[in-house]
Design a protein around this motif. Structure first.
Motif, PDB file in Angstrom:
ATOM      1  N   ALA A 235       0.823  -1.211   0.000  1.00  0.00           N
ATOM      2  CA  ALA A 235       0.000   0.000   0.000  1.00  0.00           C
ATOM      3  C   ALA A 235       0.853   1.255   0.000  1.00  0.00           C
ATOM      4  N   THR A 236       1.918   1.268   0.822  1.00  0.00           N
ATOM      5  CA  THR A 236       2.768   2.457   0.909  1.00  0.00           C
ATOM      6  C   THR A 236       3.510   2.707  -0.394  1.00  0.00           C
ATOM      7  N   THR A 237       4.105   1.649  -0.950  1.00  0.00           N
ATOM      8  CA  THR A 237       4.896   1.815  -2.175  1.00  0.00           C
ATOM      9  C   THR A 237       4.012   2.142  -3.368  1.00  0.00           C
ATOM     10  N   PHE A 238       2.868   1.475  -3.462  1.00  0.00           N
ATOM     11  CA  PHE A 238       1.982   1.721  -4.596  1.00  0.00           C
ATOM     12  C   PHE A 238       1.384   3.125  -4.529  1.00  0.00           C
ATOM     13  N   ALA A 239       1.022   3.595  -3.340  1.00  0.00           N
ATOM     14  CA  ALA A 239       0.417   4.918  -3.217  1.00  0.00           C
ATOM     15  C   ALA A 239       1.364   6.025  -3.658  1.00  0.00           C
ATOM     16  N   SER A 240       2.669   5.827  -3.477  1.00  0.00           N
ATOM     17  CA  SER A 240       3.651   6.855  -3.841  1.00  0.00           C
ATOM     18  C   SER A 240       4.214   6.662  -5.246  1.00  0.00           C
ATOM     19  N   SER A 241       3.697   5.702  -5.996  1.00  0.00           N
ATOM     20  CA  SER A 241       4.227   5.421  -7.332  1.00  0.00           C
ATOM     21  C   SER A 241       3.644   6.383  -8.367  1.00  0.00           C
ATOM     22  N   ASP A 242       4.323   6.465  -9.522  1.00  0.00           N
ATOM     23  CA  ASP A 242       3.829   7.290 -10.630  1.00  0.00           C
ATOM     24  C   ASP A 242       2.529   6.738 -11.202  1.00  0.00           C
ATOM     25  N   VAL A 243       2.376   5.406 -11.162  1.00  0.00           N
ATOM     26  CA  VAL A 243       1.152   4.789 -11.701  1.00  0.00           C
ATOM     27  C   VAL A 243      -0.065   5.247 -10.907  1.00  0.00           C
ATOM     28  N   ALA A 244       0.017   5.189  -9.586  1.00  0.00           N
ATOM     29  CA  ALA A 244      -1.110   5.637  -8.756  1.00  0.00           C
ATOM     30  C   ALA A 244      -1.379   7.115  -8.954  1.00  0.00           C
ATOM     31  N   GLY A 245      -0.320   7.930  -9.059  1.00  0.00           N
ATOM     32  CA  GLY A 245      -0.521   9.358  -9.281  1.00  0.00           C
ATOM     33  C   GLY A 245      -1.194   9.650 -10.604  1.00  0.00           C
ATOM     34  N   ARG A 246      -0.824   8.901 -11.652  1.00  0.00           N
ATOM     35  CA  ARG A 246      -1.430   9.118 -12.964  1.00  0.00           C
ATOM     36  C   ARG A 246      -2.918   8.803 -12.945  1.00  0.00           C
ATOM     37  N   TYR A 247      -3.306   7.690 -12.328  1.00  0.00           N
ATOM     38  CA  TYR A 247      -4.728   7.323 -12.354  1.00  0.00           C
ATOM     39  C   TYR A 247      -5.551   8.141 -11.369  1.00  0.00           C
ATOM     40  N   THR A 249      -5.019  11.328 -11.089  1.00  0.00           N
ATOM     41  CA  THR A 249      -5.260  12.504 -11.930  1.00  0.00           C
ATOM     42  C   THR A 249      -6.350  12.229 -12.960  1.00  0.00           C
ATOM     43  N   LEU A 250      -6.286  11.061 -13.606  1.00  0.00           N
ATOM     44  CA  LEU A 250      -7.315  10.701 -14.580  1.00  0.00           C
ATOM     45  C   LEU A 250      -8.676  10.534 -13.920  1.00  0.00           C
ATOM     46  N   SER A 251      -8.691  10.085 -12.689  1.00  0.00           N
ATOM     47  CA  SER A 251      -9.953   9.934 -11.971  1.00  0.00           C
ATOM     48  C   SER A 251     -10.623  11.288 -11.761  1.00  0.00           C
ATOM     49  N   SER A 252      -9.830  12.307 -11.471  1.00  0.00           N
ATOM     50  CA  SER A 252     -10.392  13.640 -11.256  1.00  0.00           C
ATOM     51  C   SER A 252     -10.748  14.326 -12.568  1.00  0.00           C
ATOM     52  N   ALA A 253      -9.922  14.114 -13.611  1.00  0.00           N
ATOM     53  CA  ALA A 253     -10.128  14.835 -14.866  1.00  0.00           C
ATOM     54  C   ALA A 253     -11.114  14.143 -15.794  1.00  0.00           C
ATOM     55  N   ASP A 254     -11.004  12.821 -15.957  1.00  0.00           N
ATOM     56  CA  ASP A 254     -11.811  12.095 -16.948  1.00  0.00           C
ATOM     57  C   ASP A 254     -12.888  11.211 -16.333  1.00  0.00           C
ATOM     58  N   GLY A 255     -12.959  11.140 -15.027  1.00  0.00           N
ATOM     59  CA  GLY A 255     -14.001  10.322 -14.398  1.00  0.00           C
ATOM     60  C   GLY A 255     -13.708   8.847 -14.361  1.00  0.00           C
ATOM     61  N   ILE A 256     -12.450   8.455 -14.585  1.00  0.00           N
ATOM     62  CA  ILE A 256     -12.078   7.041 -14.513  1.00  0.00           C
ATOM     63  C   ILE A 256     -12.118   6.584 -13.065  1.00  0.00           C
ATOM     64  N   GLY A 257     -12.705   5.421 -12.816  1.00  0.00           N
ATOM     65  CA  GLY A 257     -12.745   4.884 -11.466  1.00  0.00           C
ATOM     66  C   GLY A 257     -11.409   4.290 -11.068  1.00  0.00           C
ATOM     67  N   PHE A 258     -10.901   4.716  -9.917  1.00  0.00           N
ATOM     68  CA  PHE A 258      -9.604   4.222  -9.444  1.00  0.00           C
ATOM     69  C   PHE A 258      -9.601   4.214  -7.922  1.00  0.00           C
ATOM     70  N   THR A 259      -9.501   3.022  -7.345  1.00  0.00           N
ATOM     71  CA  THR A 259      -9.435   2.878  -5.895  1.00  0.00           C
ATOM     72  C   THR A 259      -8.451   1.762  -5.565  1.00  0.00           C
TER      73      THR A 259
END
Length: 291
Positions: A235-247, A249-259
């Motif tokens: 959880a700690t490593t994934f939350a700070s990754s670029d992949v989590a940050g990208r999705y 951002t997409l969740s806020s901008a394009d409405g993609i579901g990401f949890t």
């Protein structure tokens, strides 16, 4: 001597139109009807033509009926044969699956008995089976969910009926699923499944049309990726990754579901795909002049 005054051409045309509307009958037809005495015209071949036409129509109907019902028993027989073959194949598949489970249980018993004196080898074998995805696993881990944005309501300028606009197609592809899976592997996951399909070292995540394929099995949104390992580290490593940050951002901008969330206990199934086959080098044939 007086001469008649010429008539106006316009009045003649008007009178012709009035006669056409008020008295549409043609004088030639009236004269022919008067000669026949008011009886309709008849010919010697009217009766035989009617009989011949009725006979032809009846023959066509009978021929169509015969052809339709002649092929019905054959089609029913073929359909029944196909149904029987499908049911026999299903029964055989069920029997083979049951036999595989029984043989696997016997194999595990024999293996455990043979490796009881060599705990190190047994642990090594269990680890290899775990990494190959050949056994079901259970433990704590991390669950990540990706889902396409909700479809927008139809509008008047959406296009012609029966078409799907580009914006309505799935926003997530195999690349998105692969990026999350690869990040979880890099974060220390020991076992991963995508929509309950266990991944192995030879698993492939591809895109075909509008469907994501995992080991040639189609899956649809939402995509649930579950990873077993150290839940806190994942959880700690994934939350700070670029992949989590990208999705995020997409969740806020394009409405993609990401949890994503930690799970104290989850169970991943074993992979049921076929084992890989290895190529072998064929033996070279002997050359001429040698024994």
């Amino acid at each position: 001597m007086s001469t008649p005054a010429p008539q106006d051409p316009t009045s003649l045309k008007t009178q012709a139109l009035v006669d056409l509307v008020m008295n549409p009958r043609d004088l030639g037809y009236e004269a022919a009807a008067a000669r026949r005495g008011g009886q309709p015209a008849r010919h010697w071949y009217d009766g035989p033509a009617v009989v011949l036409g009725a006979a032809v129509i009846g023959f066509v109907l009978v021929l169509a009926y015969v052809h339709t019902h002649r092929g019905a028993p054959e089609a029913a027989t073929v359909h029944a044969g196909l149904v029987q073959r499908v049911r026999a194949a299903q029964s055989q598949d069920s029997a083979l699956a049951s036999s595989v489970q029984t043989l696997n249980a016997e194999l595990n018993t024999v293996r455990d008995s043979a490796l009881s004196s060599t705990a190190g080898l047994a642990a090594q074998l269990n680890r290899a089976e775990l990494e190959a995805g050949q056994v079901a696993v259970k433990g704590a881990g991390l669950q990540v969910t990706l889902s396409d944005p909700k479809a927008a309501p139809p509008t008047a300028d959406q296009g012609r009926v029966g078409t799907v606009p580009i914006s309505a197609s799935g926003a997530l592809t195999d690349r998105d699923v692969r990026s999350v899976v690869n990040e979880l592997w890099a974060d220390g996951a020991e076992a991963i499944s995508v929509n309950n399909i266990r991944l192995t070292p030879t698993s492939a995540i591809r895109f075909a049309g509008e469907a994501v394929l995992v080991d040639f099995q189609p899956i649809t949104s939402p995509y649930t990726i579950r990873a077993i390992g150290n839940a806190d580290d994942l959880a700690t490593t994934f939350a700070s990754s670029d992949v989590a940050g990208r999705y995020q951002t997409l969740s806020s901008a394009d409405g993609i579901g990401f949890t994503f969330s930690e799970a104290k206990s989850m169970k991943l199934p074993a992979n049921t795909s076929e084992l890989p086959r290895f190529a072998t080098v064929p033996t070279a044939p002997p050359t001429k002049g040698t024994k």
